[in-house]
Design a protein around this motif. Structure first.
Motif, PDB file in Angstrom:
ATOM      1  N   ILE A   2      15.315  -4.377 -50.636  1.00  0.00           N
ATOM      2  CA  ILE A   2      16.795  -4.077 -50.500  1.00  0.00           C
ATOM      3  C   ILE A   2      17.228  -4.669 -48.934  1.00  0.00           C
ATOM      4  CG2 ILE A   2      16.045  -3.313 -48.402  1.00  0.00           C
ATOM      5  CD1 ILE A   2      17.393  -0.701 -50.978  1.00  0.00           C
ATOM      6  N   LYS A   3      18.746  -4.648 -49.072  1.00  0.00           N
ATOM      7  CA  LYS A   3      19.680  -4.986 -48.230  1.00  0.00           C
ATOM      8  C   LYS A   3      20.828  -4.157 -48.036  1.00  0.00           C
ATOM      9  CE  LYS A   3      20.866  -8.956 -51.211  1.00  0.00           C
ATOM     10  NZ  LYS A   3      20.266  -9.530 -52.642  1.00  0.00           N
ATOM     11  N   ILE A   4      21.165  -4.209 -47.193  1.00  0.00           N
ATOM     12  CA  ILE A   4      21.414  -3.420 -45.596  1.00  0.00           C
ATOM     13  C   ILE A   4      22.413  -2.550 -46.705  1.00  0.00           C
ATOM     14  CG2 ILE A   4      23.156  -4.263 -44.804  1.00  0.00           C
ATOM     15  CD1 ILE A   4      21.282  -2.618 -42.393  1.00  0.00           C
ATOM     16  N   ASN A   5      23.554  -3.339 -47.534  1.00  0.00           N
ATOM     17  CA  ASN A   5      24.642  -2.814 -47.858  1.00  0.00           C
ATOM     18  C   ASN A   5      24.648  -1.507 -49.289  1.00  0.00           C
ATOM     19  OD1 ASN A   5      24.023  -4.572 -50.481  1.00  0.00           O
ATOM     20  ND2 ASN A   5      25.655  -5.329 -50.579  1.00  0.00           N
ATOM     21  N   GLN A   6      22.936  -1.627 -49.420  1.00  0.00           N
ATOM     22  CA  GLN A   6      22.363  -0.461 -50.792  1.00  0.00           C
ATOM     23  C   GLN A   6      22.096   0.694 -50.572  1.00  0.00           C
ATOM     24  OE1 GLN A   6      19.069  -3.327 -52.287  1.00  0.00           O
ATOM     25  NE2 GLN A   6      19.844  -2.455 -54.227  1.00  0.00           N
ATOM     26  N   LEU A   7      22.621   1.521 -48.218  1.00  0.00           N
ATOM     27  CA  LEU A   7      22.455   2.154 -47.725  1.00  0.00           C
ATOM     28  C   LEU A   7      23.705   3.206 -48.527  1.00  0.00           C
ATOM     29  CD1 LEU A   7      20.726   1.090 -44.371  1.00  0.00           C
ATOM     30  CD2 LEU A   7      19.988   2.059 -46.183  1.00  0.00           C
ATOM     31  N   ASN A   8      24.121   4.171 -48.234  1.00  0.00           N
ATOM     32  CA  ASN A   8      24.989   4.849 -48.473  1.00  0.00           C
ATOM     33  C   ASN A   8      26.135   5.087 -47.500  1.00  0.00           C
ATOM     34  OD1 ASN A   8      27.192   7.028 -49.152  1.00  0.00           O
ATOM     35  ND2 ASN A   8      25.245   8.255 -50.489  1.00  0.00           N
ATOM     36  N   LYS A   9      26.904   4.485 -47.547  1.00  0.00           N
ATOM     37  CA  LYS A   9      27.901   4.230 -46.312  1.00  0.00           C
ATOM     38  C   LYS A   9      28.226   6.052 -45.527  1.00  0.00           C
ATOM     39  CE  LYS A   9      30.862   0.959 -45.159  1.00  0.00           C
ATOM     40  NZ  LYS A   9      30.267   1.010 -44.538  1.00  0.00           N
ATOM     41  N   GLU A  10      27.627   6.995 -46.407  1.00  0.00           N
ATOM     42  CA  GLU A  10      28.506   7.978 -46.432  1.00  0.00           C
ATOM     43  C   GLU A  10      26.757   9.440 -44.673  1.00  0.00           C
ATOM     44  OE1 GLU A  10      31.154  10.388 -46.842  1.00  0.00           O
ATOM     45  OE2 GLU A  10      31.743   8.881 -48.090  1.00  0.00           O
ATOM     46  N   PHE A  11      26.440   8.522 -44.560  1.00  0.00           N
ATOM     47  CA  PHE A  11      25.528   8.863 -43.786  1.00  0.00           C
ATOM     48  C   PHE A  11      25.056   8.302 -42.985  1.00  0.00           C
ATOM     49  CE2 PHE A  11      23.273  10.097 -48.556  1.00  0.00           C
ATOM     50  CZ  PHE A  11      24.218  11.504 -48.693  1.00  0.00           C
ATOM     51  N   GLU A  12      25.875   6.874 -42.466  1.00  0.00           N
ATOM     52  CA  GLU A  12      25.997   6.655 -41.467  1.00  0.00           C
ATOM     53  C   GLU A  12      26.131   7.040 -40.135  1.00  0.00           C
ATOM     54  OE1 GLU A  12      28.824   2.897 -41.461  1.00  0.00           O
ATOM     55  OE2 GLU A  12      27.357   1.836 -43.052  1.00  0.00           O
ATOM     56  N   SER A  13      26.940   8.365 -40.000  1.00  0.00           N
ATOM     57  CA  SER A  13      26.707   8.824 -38.875  1.00  0.00           C
ATOM     58  C   SER A  13      25.861   9.809 -38.568  1.00  0.00           C
ATOM     59  CB  SER A  13      27.911   9.726 -38.569  1.00  0.00           C
ATOM     60  OG  SER A  13      28.095  10.490 -38.277  1.00  0.00           O
ATOM     61  N   ARG A  14      25.385   9.878 -37.048  1.00  0.00           N
ATOM     62  CA  ARG A  14      24.419  10.621 -36.447  1.00  0.00           C
ATOM     63  C   ARG A  14      24.637  12.096 -36.942  1.00  0.00           C
ATOM     64  NH1 ARG A  14      24.090  14.064 -32.745  1.00  0.00           N
ATOM     65  NH2 ARG A  14      25.946  14.092 -31.429  1.00  0.00           N
ATOM     66  N   VAL A  15      25.661  12.693 -36.517  1.00  0.00           N
ATOM     67  CA  VAL A  15      26.040  13.830 -37.260  1.00  0.00           C
ATOM     68  C   VAL A  15      25.353  13.824 -38.761  1.00  0.00           C
ATOM     69  CG1 VAL A  15      27.119  15.524 -37.408  1.00  0.00           C
ATOM     70  CG2 VAL A  15      27.913  14.061 -35.280  1.00  0.00           C
ATOM     71  N   ARG A  16      26.357  13.915 -39.348  1.00  0.00           N
ATOM     72  CA  ARG A  16      26.008  13.450 -41.213  1.00  0.00           C
ATOM     73  C   ARG A  16      24.405  14.016 -41.512  1.00  0.00           C
ATOM     74  NH1 ARG A  16      31.870   9.658 -43.774  1.00  0.00           N
ATOM     75  NH2 ARG A  16      32.778  11.611 -42.323  1.00  0.00           N
ATOM     76  N   LEU A  17      23.804  12.633 -40.816  1.00  0.00           N
ATOM     77  CA  LEU A  17      22.857  12.169 -41.721  1.00  0.00           C
ATOM     78  C   LEU A  17      21.597  13.822 -41.183  1.00  0.00           C
ATOM     79  CD1 LEU A  17      20.831   9.772 -42.174  1.00  0.00           C
ATOM     80  CD2 LEU A  17      20.507   9.402 -39.705  1.00  0.00           C
ATOM     81  N   GLN A  77      22.761  19.023 -56.199  1.00  0.00           N
ATOM     82  CA  GLN A  77      22.016  18.704 -56.614  1.00  0.00           C
ATOM     83  C   GLN A  77      22.383  16.450 -55.688  1.00  0.00           C
ATOM     84  OE1 GLN A  77      19.395  20.445 -57.278  1.00  0.00           O
ATOM     85  NE2 GLN A  77      19.079  18.900 -57.925  1.00  0.00           N
ATOM     86  N   SER A  78      23.593  16.789 -56.126  1.00  0.00           N
ATOM     87  CA  SER A  78      23.532  15.474 -56.231  1.00  0.00           C
ATOM     88  C   SER A  78      23.550  14.524 -54.730  1.00  0.00           C
ATOM     89  CB  SER A  78      25.177  15.199 -56.591  1.00  0.00           C
ATOM     90  OG  SER A  78      26.401  15.847 -55.489  1.00  0.00           O
ATOM     91  N   GLY A  79      23.832  15.548 -53.879  1.00  0.00           N
ATOM     92  CA  GLY A  79      23.936  15.556 -52.581  1.00  0.00           C
ATOM     93  C   GLY A  79      22.034  15.532 -52.431  1.00  0.00           C
ATOM     94  N   ARG A  80      21.426  15.445 -52.914  1.00  0.00           N
ATOM     95  CA  ARG A  80      19.962  15.886 -52.384  1.00  0.00           C
ATOM     96  C   ARG A  80      19.167  14.268 -53.120  1.00  0.00           C
ATOM     97  NH1 ARG A  80      16.386  19.915 -51.313  1.00  0.00           N
ATOM     98  NH2 ARG A  80      17.970  20.931 -51.017  1.00  0.00           N
ATOM     99  N   LYS A  81      20.047  13.947 -54.377  1.00  0.00           N
ATOM    100  CA  LYS A  81      19.651  12.944 -54.915  1.00  0.00           C
ATOM    101  C   LYS A  81      19.582  11.705 -53.531  1.00  0.00           C
ATOM    102  CE  LYS A  81      19.603   9.728 -58.645  1.00  0.00           C
ATOM    103  NZ  LYS A  81      18.710   8.602 -57.959  1.00  0.00           N
ATOM    104  N   ALA A  82      21.081  12.006 -53.809  1.00  0.00           N
ATOM    105  CA  ALA A  82      22.113  10.582 -52.032  1.00  0.00           C
ATOM    106  C   ALA A  82      21.193  10.766 -50.993  1.00  0.00           C
ATOM    107  CB  ALA A  82      23.255  11.063 -52.301  1.00  0.00           C
ATOM    108  N   PHE A  83      20.475  11.761 -50.606  1.00  0.00           N
ATOM    109  CA  PHE A  83      19.824  11.425 -49.219  1.00  0.00           C
ATOM    110  C   PHE A  83      18.699  10.781 -49.889  1.00  0.00           C
ATOM    111  CE2 PHE A  83      18.348  13.426 -45.445  1.00  0.00           C
ATOM    112  CZ  PHE A  83      19.471  12.598 -44.625  1.00  0.00           C
ATOM    113  N   SER A  84      18.014  11.490 -50.887  1.00  0.00           N
ATOM    114  CA  SER A  84      17.052  11.235 -51.108  1.00  0.00           C
ATOM    115  C   SER A  84      16.636   9.400 -51.394  1.00  0.00           C
ATOM    116  CB  SER A  84      15.901  12.159 -52.467  1.00  0.00           C
ATOM    117  OG  SER A  84      15.868  12.982 -51.672  1.00  0.00           O
ATOM    118  N   ASP A  85      17.221   8.756 -52.232  1.00  0.00           N
ATOM    119  CA  ASP A  85      17.965   7.845 -52.171  1.00  0.00           C
ATOM    120  C   ASP A  85      17.876   6.931 -50.712  1.00  0.00           C
ATOM    121  OD1 ASP A  85      17.156   7.927 -54.845  1.00  0.00           O
ATOM    122  OD2 ASP A  85      18.841   7.846 -55.762  1.00  0.00           O
TER     123      ASP A  85
END
Length: 96
Positions: A2-17, A77-85
């Motif tokens: 896995i490469k770091i750029n494969q992480l979802n940028k939408e979840f980089e923030s502590r608040v969003r996480l 549902q898409s949020g659940r999948k994106a966060f799990s990924d």
């Protein structure tokens, strides 16, 4: 690998996480409860939740209870999948 750029940028923030973590284990969470759990300001919660809604990861419901406005959130549902990924990618990145 896995490469770091494969992480979802939408979840980089502590608040969003935090928002996503709370919503993954709860159905609907209201504004006051979310704000208290994450210990953040009204504006911080509003801006980050709006960004997650725009990405299609959460649903925001605004209603009146009596004469008081009430805002609630839940994960889509898409949020659940994106966060799990995202979490899977993090685990792979740290070698689990």
């Amino acid at each position: 690998m896995i490469k770091i750029n494969q992480l979802n940028k939408e979840f980089e923030s502590r608040v969003r996480l935090g928002i996503m973590s709370v919503l993954m284990v709860n159905d609907w969470v209201d504004f006051s409860e979310m704000k208290g759990l994450l210990e953040i300001t009204d504006g911080n919660l509003a801006s980050h939740s709006n960004a997650l809604e725009k990405a299609g990861y959460i649903e925001i419901k605004k209603e009146f209870v009596g004469k008081k406005p009430k805002t609630s959130y839940r994960v889509t549902q898409s949020g659940r999948k994106a966060f799990s990924d995202h979490l899977d990618a993090l685990e792979k990145l740290i070698g689990r």
